[in-house]
Design a protein around this motif. Sequence first.
Motif: not given
Length: 447
Positions: A109-114, A127-131, A308-316
């Motif tokens: 459910n996650s992927v790294e972004s730089r 990033r939360d790929v579920r969103f 605020s990113d209100l859709g990322n529950r992996v890395f708030p």
Amino acid sequence: MSKIDARSAVHFLRMNTVFASSKRLDHQMQGWERLPAERLAQVTAAASARQARFAMENTEFYRDYYRDAGFTLKDLDDPAAFLELPIVEKSHVREHRELFISKEKTNRNSVESRTGGSTGEPLRILRDVRFPARVLEWQLLRWWGVPVYGNFLDVRRENTKISTSTRRHDLSWWPSRRFQHNTFYFDDQAMAELAEKWRRMSPDYVVGYVGGIYEAARRMEALGLHLPAPTAIATTAAPLTKAIRHEISRIFGAPVYDQYRCAEIPWMAGECSRQDGLHVFEPLRRIEIVDRQSHVLSHGETGETVVSDLGNRVFPLIRYRIGDLSRTVEGTCPCGVTTPRIASVAGRTSDELCLPSGAIVPTINLTNLCDDYIDDVSQFQIHQKADSSVELRLVMKRNSNVGEDIAQTLRNVLNGEVPVSLKIQDEIAHDGGKIRYMTSDISAPGR
């Protein structure tokens, strides 16, 4: 069946199968964007409090950060408490990255972004790929009259060849066609290859860094390469000045829209067809404008963006100070969309001139320096040397004597504290597609 009909049919099939969750969120967004402003504010406040509560319960960083600031979970029962929560800085993410990762994180459910690292050491977030973040772009495309299943050209910065995963992503949109141009390559051969792809694909939509798109436009015109006009062009990664918007639109024959996005939080806000401020994607994103003491500012006051990113529950990322400067726009947009608006980002907090008196002049005070001279000046840059003197660099469209007038305006803005010299150049290099309107050999105190 025509190519457009085929693309539309395949997109309809996707929307009802693999993109079903995206379709549901897209419908929700269409409802949210027309809510009365007061009701939308309530929805966003509730979503903000829920995300803060989730972060406090599921990450070590927010558990300790909020506790040390005197907050409890009970406090977050009141949505108004959100605006009292301490702001998260880039240094927190850099130094405590692992503590931001929530208990929900998995490899699936996650992927790294730089981040690009243009203002310091790159940051690594998840990033939360579920969103389905794609729906935020879909909202912009609707406003601009671009079909979601259209052909896309992405002008992006890559210091390596296009990856296999990127190609796989592009192929997943078949029969829509997507291709990319690397902003590290702008020689004549690269431009000829880009023009050939452009003519063959005829993109409905061109998106990318301001500097990259502007450079491509200038090179195409210089080489006499005429291309079919897209429906819309979208820029990001740097302030979009009046002159550069005008030039890109003139050369490519399409309206140019500003959007606000970054590596940490994709698609935060964007212009509608009225081009009068950027609509914030509430209630999935929240943007506040604060002063250097982190106090929320009133409408029209310039300050730093806190997102605020209100859709990322992996890395708030909650109340996260990005380092950009903007202001809120008062009132409801004539387009009918009721989401809050911010003005186009006018620079970064790190882009400043330091005067001998100790005064700091931020780039936001200078990005409109040439707005009254768009027929004469195509590009500018202000550079402060180590001795505090300032060099104004201009790229002229035609022979004109307005350069000295602009230099005098700059001297007035700087209160005559430092010498200002004028340098006319053939071009100003971009930084991998990003435009730097202000550069300095001096670091501002405490920055």
